[in-house]
Scaffold this motif. Structure first.
Motif, PDB file in Angstrom:
ATOM      1  N   THR A 135       0.825  -1.205   0.000  1.00  0.00           N
ATOM      2  CA  THR A 135       0.000   0.000   0.000  1.00  0.00           C
ATOM      3  C   THR A 135       0.864   1.262   0.000  1.00  0.00           C
ATOM      4  OG1 THR A 135      -0.126   0.048   2.422  1.00  0.00           O
ATOM      5  CG2 THR A 135      -1.849  -1.166   1.234  1.00  0.00           C
ATOM      6  N   LEU A 136       0.278   2.332  -0.520  1.00  0.00           N
ATOM      7  CA  LEU A 136       0.935   3.637  -0.553  1.00  0.00           C
ATOM      8  C   LEU A 136       0.384   4.523   0.560  1.00  0.00           C
ATOM      9  CD1 LEU A 136       0.898   4.326  -4.390  1.00  0.00           C
ATOM     10  CD2 LEU A 136       2.947   4.457  -2.970  1.00  0.00           C
ATOM     11  N   ASP A 137       1.269   5.179   1.294  1.00  0.00           N
ATOM     12  CA  ASP A 137       0.840   6.099   2.354  1.00  0.00           C
ATOM     13  C   ASP A 137       0.863   7.530   1.809  1.00  0.00           C
ATOM     14  OD1 ASP A 137       3.584   5.940   2.107  1.00  0.00           O
ATOM     15  OD2 ASP A 137       3.991   6.180   4.247  1.00  0.00           O
ATOM     16  N   LEU A 138      -0.092   7.832   0.927  1.00  0.00           N
ATOM     17  CA  LEU A 138      -0.115   9.129   0.253  1.00  0.00           C
ATOM     18  C   LEU A 138      -0.524  10.245   1.202  1.00  0.00           C
ATOM     19  CD1 LEU A 138      -1.852   8.261  -3.153  1.00  0.00           C
ATOM     20  CD2 LEU A 138       0.589   8.400  -2.652  1.00  0.00           C
ATOM     21  N   LEU A 139       0.146  11.385   1.061  1.00  0.00           N
ATOM     22  CA  LEU A 139      -0.285  12.602   1.726  1.00  0.00           C
ATOM     23  C   LEU A 139      -1.445  13.207   0.934  1.00  0.00           C
ATOM     24  CD1 LEU A 139       3.259  14.039   2.495  1.00  0.00           C
ATOM     25  CD2 LEU A 139       1.624  13.139   4.171  1.00  0.00           C
ATOM     26  N   PRO A 140      -2.263  14.051   1.555  1.00  0.00           N
ATOM     27  CA  PRO A 140      -3.421  14.614   0.841  1.00  0.00           C
ATOM     28  C   PRO A 140      -3.058  15.309  -0.471  1.00  0.00           C
ATOM     29  CG  PRO A 140      -3.666  14.995   3.192  1.00  0.00           C
ATOM     30  CD  PRO A 140      -2.290  14.420   2.999  1.00  0.00           C
ATOM     31  N   PHE A 141      -1.977  16.085  -0.481  1.00  0.00           N
ATOM     32  CA  PHE A 141      -1.624  16.773  -1.718  1.00  0.00           C
ATOM     33  C   PHE A 141      -1.147  15.789  -2.788  1.00  0.00           C
ATOM     34  CE2 PHE A 141       2.767  16.576  -0.224  1.00  0.00           C
ATOM     35  CZ  PHE A 141       3.502  16.505  -1.406  1.00  0.00           C
ATOM     36  N   GLU A 142      -0.553  14.667  -2.350  1.00  0.00           N
ATOM     37  CA  GLU A 142      -0.150  13.646  -3.317  1.00  0.00           C
ATOM     38  C   GLU A 142      -1.375  13.023  -3.987  1.00  0.00           C
ATOM     39  OE1 GLU A 142       3.771  11.317  -2.323  1.00  0.00           O
ATOM     40  OE2 GLU A 142       2.521  11.391  -0.527  1.00  0.00           O
ATOM     41  N   GLN A 143      -2.426  12.835  -3.203  1.00  0.00           N
ATOM     42  CA  GLN A 143      -3.653  12.295  -3.786  1.00  0.00           C
ATOM     43  C   GLN A 143      -4.210  13.256  -4.830  1.00  0.00           C
ATOM     44  OE1 GLN A 143      -5.122   9.075  -3.216  1.00  0.00           O
ATOM     45  NE2 GLN A 143      -5.927   9.866  -5.161  1.00  0.00           N
ATOM     46  N   GLU A 144      -4.074  14.559  -4.586  1.00  0.00           N
ATOM     47  CA  GLU A 144      -4.490  15.551  -5.579  1.00  0.00           C
ATOM     48  C   GLU A 144      -3.666  15.391  -6.857  1.00  0.00           C
ATOM     49  OE1 GLU A 144      -4.679  19.618  -4.266  1.00  0.00           O
ATOM     50  OE2 GLU A 144      -5.154  19.016  -2.212  1.00  0.00           O
ATOM     51  N   LEU A 145      -2.367  15.203  -6.705  1.00  0.00           N
ATOM     52  CA  LEU A 145      -1.511  15.010  -7.875  1.00  0.00           C
ATOM     53  C   LEU A 145      -1.909  13.760  -8.650  1.00  0.00           C
ATOM     54  CD1 LEU A 145       2.026  15.847  -6.381  1.00  0.00           C
ATOM     55  CD2 LEU A 145       0.621  17.311  -7.836  1.00  0.00           C
ATOM     56  N   VAL A 146      -2.171  12.690  -7.930  1.00  0.00           N
ATOM     57  CA  VAL A 146      -2.578  11.441  -8.574  1.00  0.00           C
ATOM     58  C   VAL A 146      -3.871  11.645  -9.361  1.00  0.00           C
ATOM     59  CG1 VAL A 146      -3.437   9.099  -8.142  1.00  0.00           C
ATOM     60  CG2 VAL A 146      -1.402   9.921  -6.947  1.00  0.00           C
ATOM     61  N   THR A 147      -4.824  12.327  -8.747  1.00  0.00           N
ATOM     62  CA  THR A 147      -6.102  12.583  -9.421  1.00  0.00           C
ATOM     63  C   THR A 147      -5.895  13.384 -10.693  1.00  0.00           C
ATOM     64  OG1 THR A 147      -7.311  12.502  -7.314  1.00  0.00           O
ATOM     65  CG2 THR A 147      -8.382  13.634  -9.156  1.00  0.00           C
ATOM     66  N   ASP A 148      -5.063  14.415 -10.615  1.00  0.00           N
ATOM     67  CA  ASP A 148      -4.827  15.262 -11.789  1.00  0.00           C
ATOM     68  C   ASP A 148      -4.097  14.492 -12.892  1.00  0.00           C
ATOM     69  OD1 ASP A 148      -6.086  17.388 -10.580  1.00  0.00           O
ATOM     70  OD2 ASP A 148      -4.243  18.281  -9.813  1.00  0.00           O
ATOM     71  N   VAL A 149      -3.127  13.678 -12.511  1.00  0.00           N
ATOM     72  CA  VAL A 149      -2.383  12.914 -13.517  1.00  0.00           C
ATOM     73  C   VAL A 149      -3.290  11.878 -14.171  1.00  0.00           C
ATOM     74  CG1 VAL A 149      -0.507  11.249 -13.854  1.00  0.00           C
ATOM     75  CG2 VAL A 149      -0.127  13.299 -12.479  1.00  0.00           C
ATOM     76  N   ASN A 150      -4.089  11.188 -13.380  1.00  0.00           N
ATOM     77  CA  ASN A 150      -5.010  10.211 -13.958  1.00  0.00           C
ATOM     78  C   ASN A 150      -6.045  10.881 -14.859  1.00  0.00           C
ATOM     79  OD1 ASN A 150      -3.847   7.904 -12.852  1.00  0.00           O
ATOM     80  ND2 ASN A 150      -5.053   8.021 -10.979  1.00  0.00           N
ATOM     81  N   SER A 151      -6.477  12.074 -14.479  1.00  0.00           N
ATOM     82  CA  SER A 151      -7.421  12.816 -15.329  1.00  0.00           C
ATOM     83  C   SER A 151      -6.756  13.234 -16.628  1.00  0.00           C
ATOM     84  CB  SER A 151      -7.946  14.045 -14.581  1.00  0.00           C
ATOM     85  OG  SER A 151      -8.671  13.677 -13.432  1.00  0.00           O
ATOM     86  N   PHE A 152      -5.495  13.597 -16.548  1.00  0.00           N
ATOM     87  CA  PHE A 152      -4.737  13.961 -17.753  1.00  0.00           C
ATOM     88  C   PHE A 152      -4.639  12.766 -18.692  1.00  0.00           C
ATOM     89  CE2 PHE A 152      -0.904  14.379 -20.256  1.00  0.00           C
ATOM     90  CZ  PHE A 152      -0.859  15.717 -20.609  1.00  0.00           C
ATOM     91  N   ILE A 153      -4.353  11.597 -18.132  1.00  0.00           N
ATOM     92  CA  ILE A 153      -4.239  10.389 -18.935  1.00  0.00           C
ATOM     93  C   ILE A 153      -5.574  10.049 -19.601  1.00  0.00           C
ATOM     94  CG2 ILE A 153      -3.913   7.873 -18.777  1.00  0.00           C
ATOM     95  CD1 ILE A 153      -1.786   8.432 -16.619  1.00  0.00           C
ATOM     96  N   ALA A 154      -6.670  10.318 -18.885  1.00  0.00           N
ATOM     97  CA  ALA A 154      -7.981   9.886 -19.354  1.00  0.00           C
ATOM     98  C   ALA A 154      -8.606  10.809 -20.391  1.00  0.00           C
ATOM     99  CB  ALA A 154      -8.926   9.747 -18.165  1.00  0.00           C
ATOM    100  N   THR A 155      -8.034  11.995 -20.623  1.00  0.00           N
ATOM    101  CA  THR A 155      -8.624  12.921 -21.578  1.00  0.00           C
ATOM    102  C   THR A 155      -7.655  13.222 -22.715  1.00  0.00           C
ATOM    103  OG1 THR A 155      -9.671  15.095 -21.871  1.00  0.00           O
ATOM    104  CG2 THR A 155      -7.822  14.982 -20.339  1.00  0.00           C
ATOM    105  N   SER A 156      -8.196  13.530 -23.862  1.00  0.00           N
ATOM    106  CA  SER A 156      -7.373  13.976 -24.989  1.00  0.00           C
ATOM    107  C   SER A 156      -7.684  15.421 -25.355  1.00  0.00           C
ATOM    108  CB  SER A 156      -7.609  13.067 -26.207  1.00  0.00           C
ATOM    109  OG  SER A 156      -8.979  13.054 -26.563  1.00  0.00           O
ATOM    110  N   ASP A 157      -8.528  16.076 -24.560  1.00  0.00           N
ATOM    111  CA  ASP A 157      -8.890  17.468 -24.810  1.00  0.00           C
ATOM    112  C   ASP A 157      -7.716  18.380 -24.436  1.00  0.00           C
ATOM    113  OD1 ASP A 157     -10.146  20.174 -23.512  1.00  0.00           O
ATOM    114  OD2 ASP A 157     -11.307  19.491 -25.247  1.00  0.00           O
ATOM    115  N   ALA A 158      -7.220  19.151 -25.395  1.00  0.00           N
ATOM    116  CA  ALA A 158      -6.008  19.946 -25.186  1.00  0.00           C
ATOM    117  C   ALA A 158      -6.184  20.992 -24.094  1.00  0.00           C
ATOM    118  CB  ALA A 158      -5.596  20.611 -26.496  1.00  0.00           C
ATOM    119  N   THR A 159      -7.331  21.662 -24.079  1.00  0.00           N
ATOM    120  CA  THR A 159      -7.572  22.702 -23.070  1.00  0.00           C
ATOM    121  C   THR A 159      -7.645  22.100 -21.679  1.00  0.00           C
ATOM    122  OG1 THR A 159      -8.763  24.050 -24.687  1.00  0.00           O
ATOM    123  CG2 THR A 159      -9.133  24.542 -22.360  1.00  0.00           C
ATOM    124  N   GLU A 160      -8.355  20.982 -21.566  1.00  0.00           N
ATOM    125  CA  GLU A 160      -8.469  20.317 -20.270  1.00  0.00           C
ATOM    126  C   GLU A 160      -7.104  19.841 -19.781  1.00  0.00           C
ATOM    127  OE1 GLU A 160     -10.982  16.661 -18.135  1.00  0.00           O
ATOM    128  OE2 GLU A 160     -11.256  17.120 -20.271  1.00  0.00           O
TER     129      GLU A 160
END
Length: 695
Positions: free
Chosen positions: A583-608
């Motif tokens: 398991t990963l012991d993520l800090l709250p801001f790390e979870q934010e980074l993970v969410t943003d990176v996964n969202s980046f991977i999941a979209t192909s919209d340039a503006t997003e």
């Protein structure tokens, strides 16, 4: 602010608290200076993917004249029979100097040493482009520096084409049909599946460059459809981002017909160490899909590679590539690589150690200089990375665990950042308009960088000391070094080890600068300087407190190595990985980074995507996820006798320069060729045999 928050009720109170917290975090933020102007940078000529290459059958094929005897005596089949049904064909219009001629050698000098030839099993070939010359991957990203933005996507390579299912969860890839390994054995889907099933997904194997299942998305599967078709299934919808992970160096299959018999799954007599080390550097003629094959190795002297007679790429005239018959790798030091390239006794160097810049510029400006110097963008960056894993990765002792807990404290990271005089660090490497102050995160001048989203905690030793005092880190025994609080690591001195690579002078010079600059802060930083492979082993196993290192493509291109931007999986991130319980012991801001990176991977919209990276950059730098040190441009040093070197090719962007310049189509004009080949008119022998064959 407080009255306003109360008037808004519960939600407003939370907003007010959030704003107050953000203001507190930003209290020490400073104005980030712009990088100095650097007029020597060159720019590429942008083209479309179809301008570079295509797959097609040609009416006739050719080989070097000296190879005809090997066909005549039956050693080799005719060239047309050695090529696939539809070879990868490089377009003449994208070759800076046009169709080339056969012959000559490119002489490299490197500081690394080959461990062996089992790339997918985790062995280093010594770096410096050896592995890039040997390995081919499903896709290719090196040449993307010259691809138009609206067509930016990895180039087909071993996978010649692909299509997405209607729901976007499945990607079917069609492999090149009829291509062969350098020993003549067919390449097919079995090689890809062996790499995936028995190396990437085997927890006992760590492929070189660190591919893990999560590199391709959590829950991703791969299956064989037929001999030349494989199918990916992803949890995300149409995650085109993973096409970049299928390039160098995380999906480059090895020869399963050679490797599989040594793998413990298929050979129960072998251990995993025996599998990894089954093909030491003395094992010659290792089958490859790359353009050159290792045929000679002399310890601490040289590696020689000869042309692959089964290489599966051609030019538009049907000339089987590569044009160069031989590559040589002198085993010396990385600093010597620059010296020899400038002097003309070497042919190619990625000038990436800033300490050598001024002298290299002086030498290359001389009218009789044998080499030309071509600077690119500031895509080389160094950071101080702290080990964030507090739940067992690397099995730290009490002191090491205490350091990791401090690493997870924002005020501690801010204090370290503010103790670093980045201007002085950069100037200690090279003076002039080369280095730029780098706060961390994405590099200034790259596609997704946004200055307004970048938080910079500038040089302020007094403020740094105050932050450490606030953490209860005080010098309780009067020896000039702060102590851990009573009850933590025995209240001992605050000692931190910093890992750095002795193969590169820049790495250790910067680490020594960090050690010196943190001394006035009362932190005793102890050098743990290791040679490249030993350093890599320690980093991969989590056995370090801090590391000073040059960062990867994720901070330059973002679309390359994206999953490494945050701990998106248990083993994807360079300095925060899962503990022994997985398991990963993520800090709250790390979870934010993970969410943003996964969202980046999941979209192909340039503006997003641009907005997500602005948010990522702000969260990263505000929380000092790593302490940026310096950023500077690299330069290619190339001997003037070589043709087809693309304008604006960077030392490092999506990949290293050895791939960016497309070496297989580089050539030397007939009137400029020298007598440099060590094994002229020879071909690789059988796997494991003594060396090249001449008849």
């Amino acid at each position: 602010m407080r009255k306003h928050a109360i008037a808004l009720g519960g939600a407003g109170l939370l907003l007010g608290v959030s704003l107050i917290a953000t203001q507190a975090q930003m209290a020490f933020a400073a104005e980030l200076p712009d990088p100095p102007a650097f007029a020597a940078q060159s720019s590429p000529v942008f083209v479309g993917v179809s301008d570079i290459q295509e797959y097609k059958a040609l009416p006739e094929y050719h080989q070097p004249a000296w190879m005809d005897k090997f066909v005549a005596d039956g050693t080799l089949p005719p060239v047309a029979e050695r090529l696939p049904k539809e070879p990868l064909v490089f377009k003449t219009g994208n070759m800076p100097d046009g169709v080339g001629v056969y012959g000559d050698v490119m002489r490299h000098v490197i500081g690394g040493r080959p461990e062996g030839w089992n790339y997918i099993g985790g062995q280093s070939q010594g770096w410096g482009g050896i592995d890039i010359g040997l390995s081919e991957c499903l896709t290719r990203t090196g040449p993307l520096f010259e691809v138009k933005a609206d067509e930016l996507e990895p180039l087909p390579n071993l996978a010649k084409s692909w299509e997405w299912s209607e729901d976007g969860h499945q990607l079917t890839m069609h492999l090149i049909e009829g291509a062969k390994w350098s020993d003549g054995v067919p390449f097919n889907a079995d090689d890809a599946m062996f790499y995936w099933n028995d190396n990437v997904n085997d927890p006992n194997v760590t492929p070189l460059n660190g591919a893990t299942p999560e590199t391709f998305g959590v829950g991703t599967t791969l299956e064989k459809v037929d001999d030349y078709t494989i199918k990916w299934t992803f949890k995300e919808v149409r995650p085109t981002q993973y096409l970049y992970a299928m390039a160098y160096g995380t999906f480059c299959p090895g020869p399963s017909h050679i490797l599989k018999p040594q793998h413990p799954k298929y050979n129960t007599a072998n251990t995993y160490d025996q599998y990894k080390n089954a093909f030491p550097p003395e094992f010659m003629n290792m089958p490859v899909m790359g353009a050159w094959v290792p045929v000679e190795y002399r310890p601490d002297d040289i590696v020689v590679m000869r042309r692959n007679p089964y290489y599966w790429k051609t030019d538009e005239n049907g000339n089987q590539l590569p044009y160069l018959d031989e590559l040589q790798y002198r085993l010396s030091t990385w600093a010597d690589r620059d010296v020899q390239a400038v002097a003309g006794s070497g042919d190619f160097s990625n000038l990436e150690q800033a300490e050598s810049y001024v002298e290299a510029l002086k030498r290359s400006a001389e009218p009789t200089a044998p080499a030309r110097l071509q600077f690119g963008a500031r895509t080389i960056g160094y950071a101080l990375r702290m080990n964030f894993s507090a739940n067992g990765w690397g099995e730290p002792d009490a002191r090491g665990q205490a350091v990791r807990e401090l690493n997870r404290q924002l005020d501690f990271r801010k204090a370290v950042s503010m103790a670093i005089d980045r201007q002085r660090l950069g100037d200690s490497l090279v003076r002039g308009p080369f280095t730029a102050i780098y706060p961390g995160g994405l590099y200034a001048g790259t596609t997704f960088y946004d200055k307004a989203s970048t938080v910079y905690y500038g040089y302020d030793v007094a403020a740094a000391n105050a932050l450490l005092d606030g953490l209860g880190l005080k010098d309780t025994d009067g020896n000039g070094v702060r102590n851990f609080p009573a009850g933590t690591a025995g209240g001992g001195d605050l000692e931190v080890t910093v890992l750095a690579n002795t193969d590169y002078g820049t790495d250790t010079n910067l680490a020594e600068g960090v050690i010196a600059q943190l001394e006035p802060l009362g932190i005793r930083v102890i050098a743990n300087f290791q040679t490249g492979t030993a350093r890599d082993d320690m980093a991969e196993s989590g056995k370090y407190d801090w590391s000073v290192e040059r960062q990867g493509a994720e901070m330059v291109a973002v679309v390359q190595g994206t999953s490494a931007l945050a701990p998106t999986g248990p083993r994807t991130h360079p300095f925060h990985r899962a503990g022994t319980d997985g398991t990963l012991d993520l800090l709250p801001f790390e979870q934010e980074l993970v969410t943003d990176v996964n969202s980046f991977i999941a979209t192909s919209d340039a503006t997003e995507r641009a907005d997500l990276m602005k948010k990522y950059q702000h969260t990263f730098t505000e929380n000092v996820y790593s302490v940026g040190l310096t950023q500077y441009p690299g330069a290619l040093i190339v001997n003037k006798r070589f043709s087809n070197i693309p304008v604006g090719a960077p030392v490092f962007m999506f990949n290293w320069a050895e791939d960016n310049i497309i070496r297989e189509r580089v050539y030397v004009a007939a009137d400029k060729q020298g007598n440099f080949e060590l094994h002229p008119n020879t071909l690789p022998g059988a796997p494991g045999s003594a060396g090249p064959i001449s008849e």
